[in-house]
Motif scaffolding. Sequence first.
Motif, PDB file in Angstrom:
ATOM      1  N   HIS A 126       4.872  -3.873 -34.095  1.00  0.00           N
ATOM      2  CA  HIS A 126       5.142  -3.938 -32.657  1.00  0.00           C
ATOM      3  C   HIS A 126       6.571  -3.566 -32.274  1.00  0.00           C
ATOM      4  O   HIS A 126       6.857  -3.364 -31.094  1.00  0.00           O
ATOM      5  CB  HIS A 126       4.839  -5.353 -32.141  1.00  0.00           C
ATOM      6  CG  HIS A 126       3.400  -5.736 -32.288  1.00  0.00           C
ATOM      7  ND1 HIS A 126       2.417  -5.325 -31.403  1.00  0.00           N
ATOM      8  CD2 HIS A 126       2.769  -6.490 -33.237  1.00  0.00           C
ATOM      9  CE1 HIS A 126       1.249  -5.815 -31.782  1.00  0.00           C
ATOM     10  NE2 HIS A 126       1.430  -6.519 -32.893  1.00  0.00           N
ATOM     11  N   GLY A 127       7.461  -3.491 -33.249  1.00  0.00           N
ATOM     12  CA  GLY A 127       8.833  -3.096 -32.943  1.00  0.00           C
ATOM     13  C   GLY A 127       9.698  -4.199 -32.382  1.00  0.00           C
ATOM     14  O   GLY A 127      10.834  -3.954 -31.978  1.00  0.00           O
ATOM     15  N   HIS A 128       9.186  -5.411 -32.341  1.00  0.00           N
ATOM     16  CA  HIS A 128      10.007  -6.562 -31.932  1.00  0.00           C
ATOM     17  C   HIS A 128       9.543  -7.789 -32.704  1.00  0.00           C
ATOM     18  O   HIS A 128       8.458  -7.808 -33.289  1.00  0.00           O
ATOM     19  CB  HIS A 128       9.934  -6.810 -30.421  1.00  0.00           C
ATOM     20  CG  HIS A 128       8.555  -7.168 -29.919  1.00  0.00           C
ATOM     21  ND1 HIS A 128       8.068  -8.454 -29.937  1.00  0.00           N
ATOM     22  CD2 HIS A 128       7.563  -6.396 -29.378  1.00  0.00           C
ATOM     23  CE1 HIS A 128       6.845  -8.475 -29.425  1.00  0.00           C
ATOM     24  NE2 HIS A 128       6.511  -7.232 -29.086  1.00  0.00           N
ATOM     25  N   ARG A 129      10.349  -8.788 -32.701  1.00  0.00           N
ATOM     26  CA  ARG A 129      10.058  -9.963 -33.514  1.00  0.00           C
ATOM     27  C   ARG A 129       8.974 -10.845 -32.901  1.00  0.00           C
ATOM     28  O   ARG A 129       8.821 -10.909 -31.692  1.00  0.00           O
ATOM     29  CB  ARG A 129      11.344 -10.785 -33.705  1.00  0.00           C
ATOM     30  CG  ARG A 129      12.376 -10.076 -34.576  1.00  0.00           C
ATOM     31  CD  ARG A 129      13.612 -10.918 -34.756  1.00  0.00           C
ATOM     32  NE  ARG A 129      14.543 -10.273 -35.683  1.00  0.00           N
ATOM     33  CZ  ARG A 129      15.717 -10.755 -36.017  1.00  0.00           C
ATOM     34  NH1 ARG A 129      16.130 -11.911 -35.485  1.00  0.00           N
ATOM     35  NH2 ARG A 129      16.495 -10.116 -36.868  1.00  0.00           N
ATOM     36  N   LEU A 130       8.283 -11.529 -33.768  1.00  0.00           N
ATOM     37  CA  LEU A 130       7.271 -12.495 -33.353  1.00  0.00           C
ATOM     38  C   LEU A 130       7.943 -13.576 -32.518  1.00  0.00           C
ATOM     39  O   LEU A 130       9.016 -14.088 -32.863  1.00  0.00           O
ATOM     40  CB  LEU A 130       6.616 -13.099 -34.593  1.00  0.00           C
ATOM     41  CG  LEU A 130       5.497 -14.116 -34.419  1.00  0.00           C
ATOM     42  CD1 LEU A 130       4.462 -13.934 -35.524  1.00  0.00           C
ATOM     43  CD2 LEU A 130       6.051 -15.546 -34.463  1.00  0.00           C
TER      44      LEU A 130
END
Length: 232
Positions: A126-130
């Motif tokens: 997704h390109g970002h952190r959970l």
Amino acid sequence: MITLGVPSKGRLMEKTFHWFSTRGIEMRRTGSDRDYGAEIAGLPVELRLLAAGEIPRELAAGRIHLGVTGSDLVQERIPAWDQAVEVIEAMGFGHADLIIAVPAWWVDVTSLDDLDSVAADFRAVHGHRLRIATKYHRLVRDFLREKGVADYRLIDSQGATEGTVAHGTAEAIADITSTGETLRANHLAILQDGMIHRSEATLFRSRTATWGATERESLSVVMDLLSVASSK
């Protein structure tokens, strides 16, 4: 005279009054339910009714000598809390667990190691952190650092944290629960090793308040009553 801050409303206030009453310290309100007047008869103690969330701040600032509030609130809201306050006694009520929970349909995610793996994969995809929604940033961050979980970010939740996953604003949560019913209703499952802190109502002493001879004498009177009650 010393100042004691206790919760100002609800079951927490009622249970606090009862706990002290069984130890020979009678608390009573002096006004209507809409004001915050209260007193302890026959003791050199000024009683203040405060919101439970305000009591850690007042203890840390030294504006009250003693305070009753949840251990979770003290550890979350006071940096280096054990240098600012001292635990006098855990009171045996107000129990709640601060836990990490994930969507119940993540059937392969049952531990922090699993969460760490999923978080790494999530970022790659997704390109970002959970995102983990919580009101307890300090406690959660310290816990996850200790457990070696890194690829996540905390998002602030001041409302119904359990609903953030369903609303798509978070992938997991860290929140207080007593029975787990609300988590189950929102299709969330607690990680097997996701217990961050077991909280309960606790009587704290401020280390930063003024403790002159008069205050120490007043504290001694209170502690004598508590010691007698605990020995029965």
